[in-house]
Motif scaffolding. Structure first.
Motif, PDB file in Angstrom:
ATOM      1  N   VAL A   1       0.847  -1.204   0.000  1.00  0.00           N
ATOM      2  CA  VAL A   1       0.000   0.000   0.000  1.00  0.00           C
ATOM      3  C   VAL A   1       0.883   1.254   0.000  1.00  0.00           C
ATOM      4  CG1 VAL A   1      -1.685   1.332   1.348  1.00  0.00           C
ATOM      5  CG2 VAL A   1      -1.972  -1.150   1.074  1.00  0.00           C
ATOM      6  N   GLU A   2       1.901   1.243   0.843  1.00  0.00           N
ATOM      7  CA  GLU A   2       2.783   2.408   0.922  1.00  0.00           C
ATOM      8  C   GLU A   2       3.525   2.638  -0.398  1.00  0.00           C
ATOM      9  OE1 GLU A   2       5.315   2.390   4.409  1.00  0.00           O
ATOM     10  OE2 GLU A   2       6.262   4.268   3.800  1.00  0.00           O
ATOM     11  N   MET A   3       4.002   1.556  -0.986  1.00  0.00           N
ATOM     12  CA  MET A   3       4.680   1.657  -2.284  1.00  0.00           C
ATOM     13  C   MET A   3       3.749   2.272  -3.324  1.00  0.00           C
ATOM     14  SD  MET A   3       7.786   0.188  -2.491  1.00  0.00           S
ATOM     15  CE  MET A   3       7.960  -0.381  -4.174  1.00  0.00           C
ATOM     16  N   THR A   4       2.488   1.823  -3.318  1.00  0.00           N
ATOM     17  CA  THR A   4       1.525   2.310  -4.300  1.00  0.00           C
ATOM     18  C   THR A   4       1.246   3.792  -4.096  1.00  0.00           C
ATOM     19  OG1 THR A   4       0.579   0.107  -4.305  1.00  0.00           O
ATOM     20  CG2 THR A   4      -0.754   1.844  -5.312  1.00  0.00           C
ATOM     21  N   GLU A   5       1.148   4.196  -2.837  1.00  0.00           N
ATOM     22  CA  GLU A   5       0.929   5.624  -2.544  1.00  0.00           C
ATOM     23  C   GLU A   5       2.095   6.453  -3.067  1.00  0.00           C
ATOM     24  OE1 GLU A   5       0.259   5.276   1.688  1.00  0.00           O
ATOM     25  OE2 GLU A   5      -1.888   5.716   1.447  1.00  0.00           O
ATOM     26  N   ILE A   6       3.294   5.996  -2.773  1.00  0.00           N
ATOM     27  CA  ILE A   6       4.489   6.740  -3.200  1.00  0.00           C
ATOM     28  C   ILE A   6       4.554   6.805  -4.728  1.00  0.00           C
ATOM     29  CG2 ILE A   6       7.033   6.711  -3.232  1.00  0.00           C
ATOM     30  CD1 ILE A   6       6.838   5.284  -0.427  1.00  0.00           C
ATOM     31  N   LEU A   7       4.310   5.657  -5.375  1.00  0.00           N
ATOM     32  CA  LEU A   7       4.432   5.614  -6.833  1.00  0.00           C
ATOM     33  C   LEU A   7       3.298   6.355  -7.539  1.00  0.00           C
ATOM     34  CD1 LEU A   7       5.730   1.962  -7.214  1.00  0.00           C
ATOM     35  CD2 LEU A   7       6.983   4.046  -7.843  1.00  0.00           C
ATOM     36  N   SER A   8       2.144   6.467  -6.866  1.00  0.00           N
ATOM     37  CA  SER A   8       1.036   7.210  -7.467  1.00  0.00           C
ATOM     38  C   SER A   8       1.366   8.692  -7.579  1.00  0.00           C
ATOM     39  CB  SER A   8      -0.238   7.018  -6.643  1.00  0.00           C
ATOM     40  OG  SER A   8      -0.737   5.715  -6.826  1.00  0.00           O
ATOM     41  N   ASP A   9       2.259   9.164  -6.722  1.00  0.00           N
ATOM     42  CA  ASP A   9       2.682  10.567  -6.769  1.00  0.00           C
ATOM     43  C   ASP A   9       3.888  10.778  -7.681  1.00  0.00           C
ATOM     44  OD1 ASP A   9       0.772  11.677  -5.069  1.00  0.00           O
ATOM     45  OD2 ASP A   9       1.855  10.992  -3.285  1.00  0.00           O
ATOM     46  N   ALA A  10       4.464   9.688  -8.140  1.00  0.00           N
ATOM     47  CA  ALA A  10       5.675   9.803  -8.969  1.00  0.00           C
ATOM     48  C   ALA A  10       5.298   9.939 -10.440  1.00  0.00           C
ATOM     49  CB  ALA A  10       6.562   8.585  -8.760  1.00  0.00           C
ATOM     50  N   ASP A  11       6.266  10.417 -11.207  1.00  0.00           N
ATOM     51  CA  ASP A  11       6.040  10.628 -12.636  1.00  0.00           C
ATOM     52  C   ASP A  11       6.245   9.322 -13.408  1.00  0.00           C
ATOM     53  OD1 ASP A  11       5.707  11.697 -15.125  1.00  0.00           O
ATOM     54  OD2 ASP A  11       7.713  12.605 -15.204  1.00  0.00           O
TER      55      ASP A  11
END
Lengths: 258, 306
Positions: free
Chosen positions: B112-122
């Protein structure tokens, strides 16, 4: 970086060791001592992966380079049957080679078994006044390229495990005797891991810098797949470095031998 | 008369200029292969499997050659998701190719944390790795049961703001059931297959060749299994399927399209032929030209099985 090299010459050095002279301007024009090539042994799915083989010698005038390999399995067995005129699919030159400091006046190359081959071009390229080669082999039957190494070194010492040729003992024993007589500026190792581990430890005792050339099963050969790693020091911790791309040559002090 | 060929595909909001993607774990972050060919020629790149924190991976040897393939046991060596965002995305963004971030976690919370971080990434999409066979925690542990897949994908989907691809393991009794679970939990697409768990032994030393003992099998030898699984999954889910497993050229890719894949990933073949990715794109074009097919989408599910 990928090209087809033509086989100019093949030479069997002993019962299972072969030298191939390959013509490729692309590779010969820029290859450095200690680098390697990654080549296909055959078409199709037999021996599927490429085989990484270190460059033994470069002839920049003739646009050729030599590789030497020992037949160990299917791939090298196929490679040993290749004939002059055949073409080989080669990627290279690859990896980080040896560092040559031409202010050094005395260098030693210490090689064991098939590890001696990448040290040959280093001897050719280095301008040091004194170049000692210490080469170790299992027995007399395994001794190869003695004349060639003699030509490009100022002193050649051969050691065999069983004493059937040259000095009886290990390369590192011979190396210690040389150091005790006269401290060299730099030592280059390539050979079995146990030899390099002992060698690096020995040189640390005498405070002499060294480089080691490592070997590991490889995948892509260019640093993408992360399979051929070795343990290296990083700050106060360690990390895995890629032998194909960060090496195969490393500073002796950087390697953590298990 | 030469017809125009359309290679563009759209996978659950992920737009690809062509259906050939570099498979995760075989392509690093693109830097090495960019010396061999123009990365603009790829539909997308699924980057080396990322984890929350940097991972050192498994001890070597990490590779063994087997007939028509390889076993690997890298074990997700990677610099961590933050270093990826900082150092690798700017490099990859120089190219006009989709960036797919392959993400793994030890726990549901980490996914979940990875997905949150990657959702904000380009980046352009997230490929959830529920299938790495070389790590002890997470990954295949979740991916080998419907319940595990449901749990992870459900929670990840709630926070995902990028198209979510779930990468499936073939090391299960029924991959269709797993794929359905991913679809039910909200996956936008599935990619399959990850590697098959295997082993190689050196009889001279009586030791396993891989330090990790077991590893993941890939390469041409797995293609028939991958093709069968892509076919079965495509028959059972409505979401797009990205096919992979032993693809080395355009004809292999066309086989996967016919079996139901909307796009393909190419990996291991590139170790042998660094131009495999580009040649796969060219081979697809050639097949289409020869067979009078204008749009690559026409091939998907085009198998005649009566």
């Amino acid at each position: 970086m990928r090209s087809f090299a033509t086989v100019k010459k093949t030479r069997q050095l002993n019962h299972d060791t072969f030298l191939l002279c390959l013509k490729s301007e692309k590779i010969a024009s820029c290859a450095e001592a200690g680098q390697f090539v990654n080549l296909k042994c055959c078409d199709g799915l037999d021996a599927y992966l490429r085989r990484p083989i270190s460059i033994h010698s470069v002839n920049r005038e003739c646009n050729t380079f030599d590789i030497v390999f020992q037949v160990r399995g299917k791939g090298t067995s196929l490679l040993s049957r290749i004939r002059p005129g055949d073409e080989i699919d080669v990627i290279g030159p690859l990896g980080r080679g040896f560092t040559l400091d031409h202010s050094h006046r005395h260098i030693v190359v210490a090689g064991g078994g098939i590890g001696i081959f990448p040290l040959f071009q280093l001897l050719k390229d280095h301008t040091a006044a004194k170049k000692t080669a210490v080469l170790g082999f299992r027995s007399k039957d395994f001794v190869v390229l003695e004349d060639e190494f003699k030509k490009h070194s100022t002193e050649l010492l051969i050691a065999t495990d069983d004493g059937s040729y040259g000095i009886k003992g290990f390369v590192t024993d011979v190396l210690e005797k040389i150091i005790q007589k006269e401290k060299p500026d730099m030592v280059y190792f390539c050979g079995p891991e146990v030899m390099m581990k002992t060698g690096v430890k020995l040189l640390q005792k005498y405070n002499i810098p060294c480089e080691v050339s490592l070997e590991q099963r490889m995948g892509c050969g260019i640093g993408a797949c992360l399979v051929c790693v070795c343990k290296t020091r990083k700050d106060n911790d360690w990390d895995y470095s890629r032998i194909c791309a960060d090496g195969p040559v490393f500073k002796g002090e950087d390697i953590i031998f298990d | 008369m030469k017809k125009n060929i359309n290679l563009e595909v759209n996978i659950a909001g992920l737009s690809l200029k062509n259906p050939v993607i570099a498979a995760s774990g075989t392509f690093g972050f693109g830097r090495e292969y960019s010396k061999f060919f123009d990365l603009n020629l790829l539909g997308g790149i699924s980057v080396k499997g990322l984890t929350l924190k940097p991972r050192k991976g498994n001890p070597p040897p990490r590779i063994a050659e087997t007939p028509g393939g390889i076993l690997n046991s890298v074990g997700l060596q990677n610099p961590g998701v933050h270093a990826f965002i900082e150092n690798e995305i700017p490099f990859l963004r120089q190219y006009n190719t989709a960036i797919i971030a392959n993400a793994s976690g030890n726990t549901v919370e980490e996914y979940v944390e990875m997905t949150e971080i990657l959702s904000d990434a380009d980046i352009d999409a997230i490929e959830l790795n529920l299938s790495c066979p070389n790590v002890k925690e997470g990954c295949m542990t979740f991916g080998s049961s419907s319940r595990g897949v449901l749990e992870v994908v459900n929670k990840v989907k709630k926070v995902a703001r990028k198209p979510l691809i779930v990468k499936l393991t073939p090391n299960v009794t029924d991959i269709v059931e797993i794929a359905k679970a991913a679809e039910d939990a909200g996956a936008d697409a599935v990619s399959l297959i990850n590697t098959l768990l295997g082993m190689a032994i050196d009889v001279k030393t009586r030791r396993p060749i891989l330090a990790n003992i077991t590893g993941g099998l890939s390469g041409p030898c797995v293609k028939p299994i991958a093709l069968r699984m892509v076919y079965q999954v495509s028959q059972s889910v409505k979401i797009p399927v990205i096919g992979m497993g032993g693809i080395s050229n355009g004809i292999d890719a066309v086989e996967f399209f016919l079996a139901g894949a909307s796009a393909v990933m190419v990996g291991t073949a590139g170790f042998v032929n660094p131009m495999a990715w580009v040649e796969t794109v060219e081979g697809i074009k050639e097949y289409m030209t020869e067979n009078g097919i204008e749009d690559v989408k026409e091939l998907t599910g085009g198998l005649i099985a009566d």
